[in-house]
Design a protein around this motif. Structure first.
Motif, short mmCIF file in Angstrom:
data_model
loop_
_atom_site.label_atom_id
_atom_site.label_comp_id
_atom_site.label_asym_id
_atom_site.label_seq_id
_atom_site.Cartn_x
_atom_site.Cartn_y
_atom_site.Cartn_z
N LEU A 152 -12.70 -5.89 7.94
CA LEU A 152 -11.69 -6.27 6.96
C LEU A 152 -11.49 -5.15 5.94
CD1 LEU A 152 -9.72 -8.42 6.02
CD2 LEU A 152 -11.59 -9.52 4.80
N ALA A 153 -12.57 -4.50 5.52
CA ALA A 153 -12.46 -3.39 4.56
C ALA A 153 -11.65 -2.24 5.15
CB ALA A 153 -13.85 -2.91 4.14
N MET A 154 -11.88 -1.93 6.43
CA MET A 154 -11.12 -0.85 7.07
C MET A 154 -9.63 -1.19 7.10
SD MET A 154 -9.48 0.15 10.12
CE MET A 154 -9.92 -1.30 11.03
N MET A 155 -9.31 -2.45 7.39
CA MET A 155 -7.90 -2.85 7.42
C MET A 155 -7.28 -2.80 6.03
SD MET A 155 -7.86 -5.85 10.18
CE MET A 155 -8.96 -5.71 11.56
N ILE A 156 -8.01 -3.24 5.02
CA ILE A 156 -7.52 -3.17 3.64
C ILE A 156 -7.30 -1.71 3.26
CG2 ILE A 156 -8.15 -3.53 1.22
CD1 ILE A 156 -9.53 -6.16 2.15
N ASP A 157 -8.25 -0.85 3.60
CA ASP A 157 -8.14 0.58 3.29
C ASP A 157 -6.85 1.15 3.89
OD1 ASP A 157 -9.38 3.21 2.41
OD2 ASP A 157 -9.22 3.56 4.56
N THR A 158 -6.57 0.82 5.11
CA THR A 158 -5.37 1.33 5.79
C THR A 158 -4.09 0.71 5.22
OG1 THR A 158 -6.62 1.67 7.82
CG2 THR A 158 -4.22 1.57 8.02
N CYS A 159 -4.07 -0.61 5.12
CA CYS A 159 -2.85 -1.31 4.70
C CYS A 159 -2.46 -1.03 3.25
CB CYS A 159 -3.02 -2.81 4.89
SG CYS A 159 -3.16 -3.33 6.61
N SER A 160 -3.45 -0.92 2.37
CA SER A 160 -3.14 -0.79 0.95
C SER A 160 -2.60 0.59 0.58
CB SER A 160 -4.35 -1.15 0.09
OG SER A 160 -5.42 -0.27 0.35
N THR A 161 -2.60 1.54 1.52
CA THR A 161 -1.98 2.83 1.25
C THR A 161 -0.49 2.84 1.60
OG1 THR A 161 -2.56 3.70 3.44
CG2 THR A 161 -4.13 4.09 1.65
N ALA A 162 -0.05 1.89 2.41
CA ALA A 162 1.36 1.87 2.85
C ALA A 162 2.37 1.74 1.71
CB ALA A 162 1.56 0.76 3.88
N PRO A 163 2.10 0.95 0.66
CA PRO A 163 3.11 0.87 -0.41
C PRO A 163 3.29 2.19 -1.18
CG PRO A 163 1.21 -0.46 -1.00
CD PRO A 163 1.02 -0.02 0.42
N PHE A 164 2.25 3.05 -1.20
CA PHE A 164 2.41 4.38 -1.81
C PHE A 164 3.48 5.15 -1.05
CE2 PHE A 164 -2.46 4.23 -2.35
CZ PHE A 164 -2.37 3.54 -3.54
N TYR A 165 3.39 5.08 0.26
CA TYR A 165 4.32 5.81 1.12
C TYR A 165 5.75 5.32 0.90
CZ TYR A 165 6.14 8.37 5.06
OH TYR A 165 6.85 9.24 5.82
N VAL A 166 5.93 3.99 0.89
CA VAL A 166 7.26 3.40 0.74
C VAL A 166 7.86 3.74 -0.61
CG1 VAL A 166 8.51 1.20 0.54
CG2 VAL A 166 6.90 1.56 2.42
N LEU A 167 7.10 3.56 -1.68
CA LEU A 167 7.62 3.85 -3.02
C LEU A 167 7.92 5.33 -3.19
CD1 LEU A 167 8.40 2.73 -5.78
CD2 LEU A 167 6.01 3.03 -6.49
N GLY A 168 7.01 6.19 -2.73
CA GLY A 168 7.25 7.63 -2.82
C GLY A 168 8.46 8.07 -2.03
N ALA A 169 8.60 7.57 -0.81
CA ALA A 169 9.74 7.95 0.03
C ALA A 169 11.05 7.46 -0.58
CB ALA A 169 9.56 7.41 1.44
N ALA A 170 11.05 6.27 -1.15
CA ALA A 170 12.27 5.69 -1.71
C ALA A 170 12.67 6.30 -3.04
CB ALA A 170 12.10 4.18 -1.86
N THR A 171 11.70 6.68 -3.88
CA THR A 171 12.03 7.15 -5.23
C THR A 171 11.91 8.65 -5.41
OG1 THR A 171 9.77 6.78 -6.03
CG2 THR A 171 11.36 4.95 -6.27
N ARG A 172 11.07 9.30 -4.58
CA ARG A 172 10.84 10.75 -4.73
C ARG A 172 11.29 11.55 -3.50
NH1 ARG A 172 4.61 10.64 -7.00
NH2 ARG A 172 5.05 9.43 -8.88
N GLY A 173 11.70 10.83 -2.47
CA GLY A 173 12.14 11.51 -1.25
C GLY A 173 11.01 11.96 -0.34
N GLN A 174 9.76 11.63 -0.71
CA GLN A 174 8.63 11.99 0.14
C GLN A 174 7.53 10.96 -0.01
OE1 GLN A 174 6.91 15.80 -0.65
NE2 GLN A 174 5.48 15.66 1.04
N GLY A 175 7.12 10.37 1.12
CA GLY A 175 6.03 9.42 1.11
C GLY A 175 4.70 10.14 1.15
N VAL A 176 3.69 9.50 0.58
CA VAL A 176 2.35 10.08 0.54
C VAL A 176 1.34 8.95 0.76
CG1 VAL A 176 2.15 9.86 -1.98
CG2 VAL A 176 0.81 11.57 -0.78
N PHE A 177 0.21 9.27 1.39
CA PHE A 177 -0.85 8.28 1.59
C PHE A 177 -2.03 8.56 0.68
CE2 PHE A 177 1.32 7.77 5.71
CZ PHE A 177 1.52 6.41 5.67
N GLY A 178 -2.44 9.79 0.52
CA GLY A 178 -3.61 10.11 -0.28
C GLY A 178 -4.90 9.81 0.45
N VAL A 179 -6.02 10.01 -0.22
CA VAL A 179 -7.34 9.71 0.32
C VAL A 179 -8.07 8.79 -0.65
CG1 VAL A 179 -7.53 11.84 1.65
CG2 VAL A 179 -8.37 11.79 -0.69
#
Length: 188
Positions: A98-125
């Protein structure tokens, strides 16, 4: 990796543009490498790849923040079914899985917000992942993993995640995930 134009976004609801949805799905698919195990010489897709490939994105949105309507938050929702290979010895979903899935899933909104507002999505570490387990997820449970950004800075990113059992109408886990965008490696 499939070209972005071939990625099917027909099942992804939400107000994110088709381009952002395609880029997100394509990026998540690229996180599923096909490697050869050094110890066995056999194909190996990585620790989380077998689980990530079962998660379905059902929503990708950019919404005004409730408390600060002039700012926006990314929201991405995944769904998946708990399978037998995800269980611990007690017959519940393993906390590490469950922790691995949370780790993966919780980075997706960074990508969406960055791509929509800054023109580039990012995941980070990951820097920090704080999880509270509320109730067990059982085999066959349908889980809804709801992820929203808290802050999207130039280097520091934070999100929250709630994992719900749609089957039993219970909160399974909640988390706060802090990520960072690493700086470029300097050549010595």
């Amino acid at each position: 990796m499939m070209p972005e134009s071939d990625v099917d976004i027909s099942q992804v609801k939400g107000n994110a543009s088709p381009e952002v949805k395609r880029a997100l799905l394509s990026s998540l698919q690229s996180m599923q490498p096909n490697n050869v195990s050094r110890s066995t010489g056999k194909p190996f897709r990585g620790f989380g790849a077998q689980f990530v490939s079962r998660m379905q994105i059902t929503e990708a949105s950019v919404l005004p923040m409730t408390e600060e309507p002039e700012k926006f938050e990314g929201r991405v929702v995944f769904e998946m079914i708990v399978d037998e290979d995800m269980l611990n010895g007690a017959g519940n979903m393993h906390g590490g899985c469950l922790a691995m899935m949370i780790d993966t899933c919780s980075t997706a909104p960074f990508y969406v917000l960055g791509a929509a507002t800054r023109g580039q999505g990012v995941f980070g570490v990951s820097q920090s992942l704080n999880i509270v387990y509320h109730s067990p997820a059982l085999p066959g449970d349908k889980l809804r993993i709801v992820n929203t950004t808290l802050a999207l800075g130039s280097r520091a990113l934070s999100s929250r995640c709630e994992v719900w059992s749609v089957t039993r109408h219970r909160l399974v886990a909640s988390a706060v995930h802090i990520n960072m965008v690493p700086s470029e490696s300097s050549k010595l």
